[in-house]
Design an enzyme around this catalytic site. Structure first.
Site, PDB file in Angstrom:
ATOM      1  N   GLU A  94     -37.554  54.587 -31.871  1.00 36.45           N
ATOM      2  CA  GLU A  94     -39.028  54.534 -31.798  1.00 36.45           C
ATOM      3  C   GLU A  94     -39.608  53.871 -33.047  1.00 36.45           C
ATOM      4  O   GLU A  94     -40.572  54.361 -33.627  1.00 36.45           O
ATOM      5  CB  GLU A  94     -39.609  55.955 -31.644  1.00 36.45           C
ATOM      6  CG  GLU A  94     -39.005  56.750 -30.517  1.00 36.45           C
ATOM      7  CD  GLU A  94     -39.692  58.094 -30.260  1.00 36.45           C
ATOM      8  OE1 GLU A  94     -40.788  58.331 -30.795  1.00 36.45           O
ATOM      9  OE2 GLU A  94     -39.123  58.890 -29.505  1.00 36.45           O
ATOM     10  N   GLU A 131     -36.677  66.292 -30.356  1.00 33.74           N
ATOM     11  CA  GLU A 131     -37.457  66.956 -31.411  1.00 33.74           C
ATOM     12  C   GLU A 131     -37.423  68.486 -31.366  1.00 33.74           C
ATOM     13  O   GLU A 131     -38.356  69.109 -30.871  1.00 33.74           O
ATOM     14  CB  GLU A 131     -38.917  66.480 -31.340  1.00 33.74           C
ATOM     15  CG  GLU A 131     -39.039  64.983 -31.482  1.00 33.74           C
ATOM     16  CD  GLU A 131     -40.472  64.480 -31.313  1.00 33.74           C
ATOM     17  OE1 GLU A 131     -41.401  65.296 -31.293  1.00 33.74           O
ATOM     18  OE2 GLU A 131     -40.641  63.263 -31.208  1.00 33.74           O
TER      19      GLU A 131
HETATM   20  O1  G3I Z   1     -53.479  58.345 -19.840  1.00 31.89           O
HETATM   21  C1  G3I Z   1     -54.433  59.334 -20.293  1.00 31.89           C
HETATM   22  C2  G3I Z   1     -55.816  58.863 -20.016  1.00 31.89           C
HETATM   23  O2  G3I Z   1     -55.998  58.763 -18.632  1.00 31.89           O
HETATM   24  C3  G3I Z   1     -56.798  59.884 -20.637  1.00 31.89           C
HETATM   25  O3  G3I Z   1     -58.097  59.412 -20.481  1.00 31.89           O
HETATM   26  C4  G3I Z   1     -56.506  60.070 -22.117  1.00 31.89           C
HETATM   27  C5  G3I Z   1     -57.403  61.128 -22.770  1.00 31.89           C
HETATM   28  O4  G3I Z   1     -56.716  61.933 -23.681  1.00 31.89           O
HETATM   29  O5  G3I Z   1     -55.182  60.486 -22.264  1.00 31.89           O
HETATM   30  C6  G3I Z   1     -54.255  59.534 -21.782  1.00 31.89           C
HETATM   31  O6  G3I Z   1     -52.957  60.022 -21.976  1.00 31.89           O
HETATM   32  C7  G3I Z   1     -52.495  60.040 -23.303  1.00 31.89           C
HETATM   33  C8  G3I Z   1     -51.248  59.170 -23.353  1.00 31.89           C
HETATM   34  O7  G3I Z   1     -50.653  59.277 -24.617  1.00 31.89           O
HETATM   35  C9  G3I Z   1     -51.536  57.695 -23.076  1.00 31.89           C
HETATM   36  O8  G3I Z   1     -52.340  57.143 -24.105  1.00 31.89           O
HETATM   37  C10 G3I Z   1     -52.146  61.479 -23.673  1.00 31.89           C
HETATM   38  O9  G3I Z   1     -53.324  62.233 -23.760  1.00 31.89           O
HETATM   39  C11 G3I Z   1     -51.409  61.496 -24.984  1.00 31.89           C
HETATM   40  O10 G3I Z   1     -50.959  62.830 -25.228  1.00 31.89           O
HETATM   41  C12 G3I Z   1     -50.217  60.576 -24.919  1.00 31.89           C
HETATM   42  O11 G3I Z   1     -49.611  60.554 -26.175  1.00 31.89           O
HETATM   43  C13 G3I Z   1     -48.271  60.134 -26.254  1.00 31.89           C
HETATM   44  C14 G3I Z   1     -47.500  61.188 -27.054  1.00 31.89           C
HETATM   45  O12 G3I Z   1     -46.168  60.754 -27.244  1.00 31.89           O
HETATM   46  C15 G3I Z   1     -47.462  62.540 -26.352  1.00 31.89           C
HETATM   47  O13 G3I Z   1     -46.711  62.498 -25.169  1.00 31.89           O
HETATM   48  C16 G3I Z   1     -48.208  58.793 -26.950  1.00 31.89           C
HETATM   49  O14 G3I Z   1     -48.774  57.786 -26.101  1.00 31.89           O
HETATM   50  C17 G3I Z   1     -46.741  58.422 -27.233  1.00 31.89           C
HETATM   51  O15 G3I Z   1     -46.702  57.255 -28.019  1.00 31.89           O
HETATM   52  C18 G3I Z   1     -46.090  59.566 -27.994  1.00 31.89           C
HETATM   53  O16 G3I Z   1     -44.728  59.228 -28.160  1.00 31.89           O
HETATM   54  C19 G3I Z   1     -43.942  60.163 -28.942  1.00 31.89           C
HETATM   55  C20 G3I Z   1     -42.553  60.197 -28.319  1.00 31.89           C
HETATM   56  O17 G3I Z   1     -42.627  60.492 -26.950  1.00 31.89           O
HETATM   57  C21 G3I Z   1     -41.666  61.196 -29.059  1.00 31.89           C
HETATM   58  N1  G3I Z   1     -41.635  60.915 -30.490  1.00 31.89           N
HETATM   59  C22 G3I Z   1     -42.923  60.780 -31.133  1.00 31.89           C
HETATM   60  C23 G3I Z   1     -43.788  59.737 -30.420  1.00 31.89           C
HETATM   61  C24 G3I Z   1     -45.108  59.507 -31.138  1.00 31.89           C
HETATM   62  O18 G3I Z   1     -45.910  60.646 -31.139  1.00 31.89           O
END
Ligand code: G3I
Length: 329
Positions: A246, A133
């Site tokens: 994805e 991205e």
């Molecule tokens: O695991 C922690 C948890 O311990 C905490 O309490 C909570 C509070 O915010 O956060 C949790 O972590 C989150 C994690 O997802 C698991 O749910 C992060 O904050 C959150 O930022 C993270 O988001 C992920 C996001 O990428 C950012 O990295 C999403 O799961 C994931 O589906 C998303 O995936 C992205 C791809 O990597 C790239 N393309 C887009 C796609 C969708 O946004």
């Protein structure tokens, strides 16, 4: 339809990988989840566990526990792994972005990170999303930490470093919103062509396919099939492997009964898959999650949704059968 055969068995016959993004916690704790994953899919992408901020959360700390668990699971069940994602501004930890390092230091940090991480998984991954991205919808560059610091120059470094650390892994550039022929995919295409011409080891293009049937907001509208095919074909003609990396099909904001909405979703999954299957170097379709229960879409949009192949109760949805149907033809 041969109901006895799993999705992965049918995919294997066609030499295609069917994958799902996997959440390490669910894999550890939810037996139904791990059973279905191994039974139906032959490819895994760690949804978060291989991002920079998870693998190297502090300067003096690496944490491979979750990622190793996922890779071990994949190996036990003869599944391929897509490493996700090596260099992504949004996955980069604060100790790097807020660390007030010089450009020279940052180059060293990035090099060390790639060497350690790609080296750690050497020989175990089918592919790596090396770059994730960097282009916006209008074709301009994202405000990206790495791009802002180094300019385009770093693109060749990261692929080169990854290739040195694991010469067998296929190296991908993974983008959202570049599925059709549009401003963004034109820029992505020109960029990839340019770096390929410079001899950079890039082997594949990942089209994310976060799409929705309702009002487009956080996801893209469903791509026009002819445009999707032509776009995939032009990347394939560069000799690149094409993965849908994805995929989810959001249904929030759509009208009709639930049965109708899920049927429309199934049709979309089938249309896209069928179109992709006509492209020579198309090799994998990965959905962004295993079940609606843990999908990122409801969490991020704040609205209920059901974008995947398997529902919250682990029942196969019409979309699951629709993909099987495509594979059987
Ligand atoms: O695991 C922690 C948890 O311990 C905490 O309490 C909570 C509070 O915010 O956060 C949790 O972590 C989150 C994690 O997802 C698991 O749910 C992060 O904050 C959150 O930022 C993270 O988001 C992920 C996001 O990428 C950012 O990295 C999403 O799961 C994931 O589906 C998303 O995936 C992205 C791809 O990597 C790239 N393309 C887009 C796609 C969708 O946004």
């Amino acid at each position: 339809m041969d109901v006895k055969k799993s999705l992965r068995e049918l995919a294997q016959k066609q030499d295609i990988f069917i994958g799902a993004a996997v959440d390490a916690r669910s894999l550890q704790k939810d037996q139904k989840y791990s059973l279905l994953l191994a039974q139906e899919f032959n490819m895994i992408t760690p949804e978060n566990a291989m991002k920079f901020r998870y693998l190297h959360p502090e300067r003096d700390q690496y944490n491979f526990y979750d990622a190793d668990g996922i890779v071990g699971f994949a190996q036990r069940h003869k599944m391929k792994v897509r490493g996700h994602t090596l260099v992504w501004h949004k996955g980069t930890p604060k100790w790097v972005t807020k660390g007030k390092f010089t450009k020279k230091d940052l180059k060293q940090i990035l090099h060390d990170y790639i060497k350690v991480v790609v080296g750690h998984f050497k020989g175990k991954l089918y592919a790596w999303d090396v770059l994730n991205e960097i282009i916006k919808g209008d074709g301009s560059e994202e405000e990206s930490f790495w791009l802002d610091i180094f300019g385009e120059e770093y693109l060749s470094w990261i692929f080169q470093w990854a290739h040195e650390a694991d010469p067998e892994a296929k190296l991908f550039y993974n983008e959202w919103g570049a599925e059709e022929i549009n401003k963004k995919s034109d820029v992505v295409y020109a960029l990839v062509k340019r770096i390929l011409n410079n001899g950079v080891p890039i082997h594949g293009i990942g089209l994310q396919m976060h799409i929705g049937l309702g009002e487009p907001n956080m996801v893209e509208a469903v791509p026009k099939l002819d445009s999707l095919r032509k776009n995939m074909q032009r990347f394939s003609d560069l000799g690149l492997e094409i993965h849908i990396t994805e995929m989810d099909v959001a249904i929030q904001g759509t009208k009709g009964t639930m049965v109708e909405r899920l049927q429309a979703q199934a049709q979309t999954y089938a249309d896209i898959f069928k179109t992709a299957m006509t492209v020579k170097n198309f090799k994998a379709l990965v959905t962004w999650g295993l079940t609606d229960k843990y999908s990122w879409i409801p969490e991020y949009s704040g609205k209920p949704d059901a974008p995947l192949l398997i529902d919250e109760n682990y029942t196969f949805k019409p979309a699951y059968y629709a993909l099987k149907n495509v594979l059987e033809k």
